[in-house]
Design a protein around this motif. Structure first.
Motif, short mmCIF file in Angstrom:
data_model
loop_
_atom_site.label_atom_id
_atom_site.label_comp_id
_atom_site.label_asym_id
_atom_site.label_seq_id
_atom_site.Cartn_x
_atom_site.Cartn_y
_atom_site.Cartn_z
N ILE A 7 -15.42 -13.64 -13.41
CA ILE A 7 -15.29 -13.27 -12.02
C ILE A 7 -16.33 -12.27 -11.56
O ILE A 7 -17.08 -12.51 -10.72
N THR A 8 -16.44 -11.22 -12.39
CA THR A 8 -17.10 -9.81 -11.93
C THR A 8 -18.75 -10.34 -12.06
O THR A 8 -19.64 -9.81 -11.30
N ALA A 9 -18.98 -11.26 -12.82
CA ALA A 9 -20.52 -11.77 -12.93
C ALA A 9 -21.01 -12.58 -11.64
O ALA A 9 -22.14 -12.17 -11.27
N ASP A 10 -20.19 -13.39 -11.05
CA ASP A 10 -20.71 -14.09 -9.90
C ASP A 10 -19.55 -14.33 -9.04
O ASP A 10 -19.12 -15.81 -9.41
N PRO A 11 -18.85 -13.64 -8.11
CA PRO A 11 -17.66 -14.00 -7.48
C PRO A 11 -17.81 -15.52 -6.75
O PRO A 11 -16.80 -16.02 -6.70
N VAL A 97 -6.67 -8.31 -0.48
CA VAL A 97 -7.90 -7.45 -0.99
C VAL A 97 -7.74 -6.38 -0.94
O VAL A 97 -8.38 -5.66 -1.78
N LEU A 98 -7.08 -5.46 -0.05
CA LEU A 98 -6.80 -4.10 0.03
C LEU A 98 -6.50 -3.51 -1.47
O LEU A 98 -5.57 -3.95 -2.14
N GLY A 99 -7.37 -2.83 -1.75
CA GLY A 99 -7.12 -2.06 -3.27
C GLY A 99 -7.55 -2.87 -4.24
O GLY A 99 -7.39 -2.27 -5.55
N MET A 100 -8.18 -4.06 -4.15
CA MET A 100 -8.70 -4.60 -5.36
C MET A 100 -10.13 -4.22 -5.91
O MET A 100 -10.86 -3.67 -5.13
N PRO A 101 -10.30 -4.50 -7.22
CA PRO A 101 -11.75 -4.10 -7.53
C PRO A 101 -12.81 -4.90 -6.58
O PRO A 101 -12.34 -5.92 -6.04
N ALA A 102 -13.92 -4.45 -6.45
CA ALA A 102 -14.86 -5.06 -5.46
C ALA A 102 -15.14 -6.36 -5.82
O ALA A 102 -15.08 -7.28 -4.92
N GLN A 103 -15.27 -6.66 -6.98
CA GLN A 103 -15.87 -8.15 -7.57
C GLN A 103 -14.61 -8.95 -7.17
O GLN A 103 -14.86 -10.12 -6.77
N TRP A 104 -13.43 -8.64 -7.36
CA TRP A 104 -12.36 -9.37 -7.20
C TRP A 104 -11.91 -9.57 -5.54
O TRP A 104 -11.60 -10.74 -5.23
N SER A 105 -12.38 -8.77 -4.91
CA SER A 105 -12.22 -9.03 -3.50
C SER A 105 -13.25 -9.95 -2.91
O SER A 105 -12.68 -10.76 -2.11
#
Length: 341
Positions: A7-11, A97-105
């Motif tokens: 997921i972090t590679a390409d949301p 998405v509040l508080g999630m890592p940026a890539q997950w958001s």
């Protein structure tokens, strides 16, 4: 796509991949429920599906008739859901998405865009579906008049009259000698107004559950978790059916299991089960009908939030707990939920 790194590679691409994975899981579940022919029709756009399913239903296909009626009901509810989403949806996703890592958001927002586009397309294609009253009446008449013991079981389960429903199910159990009839009798006894009959229902379900019947385990877990039972009707449970049903992946009982552990101030074990629930969500195990946002997003949010309150040693202990849960339960959950690939 189960790994966080994917997921972090390409949301954006990950959102597309997950929606495709969830779609395959739903197709497999539909095939198990309806059979291959009807399942293939169910996956068509609603307008095409309606025409094909009603044609089969008029030829006497009960599965097609039931699927068509469910499609009509789904289409009628989609307009209301779309209107509600238009009013409140943006703030709902913002909270998720509040508080999630940026890539997950970014992943959740991309997935939400995909889900909303699918919803919009489906609402548009639902126009005019379900308005044929004579078809609905024909399908209902065939459904309830068919001389099919399985349909009789369903009708008895829905019968609010304890005496009549239980008598019918006892007869069907004696006649059919199959697990579904026994399970239905146990479940219906469990809903009786008579304490003795409820105890009999538990005994029937416990025998099936100890033999490995997943649905019996779930019925018992729901009974064990029921907070409305009076003290006089709370048995001394010899098995933890809630944990077993959670292991099978029943999301309501997973939520209950995790909530119980958090209430008992056991955050490590609670996180282990939350990670397990999150894994199942990533695999699309909770999806049905159409890929949705809720399970994956909410369960991701829980994991990220709860991990932030623990130290590294506790998180490592939770991961070890997850490994033990997977070893004991994951294959059974995949089979029960129909998401094992």
């Amino acid at each position: 796509m189960a790994a966080r790194e994917a997921i972090t590679a390409d949301p954006q691409r990950s959102a597309q991949d997950w929606a495709e994975l969830a779609g395959h899981v739903i197709e497999a579940k539909d095939a198990r429920m309806w059979g291959n022919e009807v399942a293939q029709l169910v996956r068509l756009p609603p307008g095409e599906a309606w025409q094909a399913l009603t044609a089969l239903a008029r030829d006497g296909d009960q599965r097609a008739a039931t699927a068509a009626l469910l499609l009509a009901s789904d289409c009628q509810s989609l307009g209301t859901r779309a209107a509600a989403d238009a009013t409140h949806h943006t703030s709902y996703v913002d909270r998720l998405v509040l508080g999630m890592p940026a890539q997950w958001s970014q992943f959740i927002r991309a997935l939400d865009s995909d889900v909303q586009q699918r919803l919009s397309d489906r609402v548009a294609d639902c126009e005019g579906i379900g308005g044929t009253i004579d078809f609905a009446m024909m399908a209902i008449d065939r459904f309830f008049s068919a001389d099919d013991p399985q349909i009789q079981i369903d009708a008895s389960l829905d019968n609010p009259d304890d005496t009549e429903a239980i008598a019918d199910l006892r007869h069907l159990t004696d006649e059919l000698h199959d697990t579904r009839a026994q399970r239905a009798l146990g479940a219906r006894l469990l809903r009786s107004h008579d304490i003795g009959e409820r105890a009999e229902g538990r005994a029937i379900l416990e025998e099936l559950a100890r033999a490995g019947d997943a649905e019996a385990i779930v019925f018992l877990a729901l009974d064990q978790a029921d907070p409305t039972r009076p003290p006089s009707d709370r048995p001394v449970w010899t098995d933890d059916w809630i944990t077993r049903a959670a292991g099978l992946g029943k999301w309501q009982l997973l939520d209950k299991q995790i909530g119980n552990l958090r209430a008992e101030n056991n955050p490590v074990e609670a996180l282990a089960w939350a990670l397990y629930r999150f894994q199942l969500a990533q695999a699309g195990c909770f999806e049905s009908g159409q890929p949705q946002l809720y399970f994956l997003a909410q369960y991701a949010k829980d994991v990220f939030s709860w991990q932030g309150a623990l130290n590294e040693a506790q998180i490592e202990a939770a991961r070890n707990g997850l490994a033990a849960i997977n070893l004991q339960w994951r294959a059974k959950a995949d089979a029960y939920l129909g998401c094992g690939g």
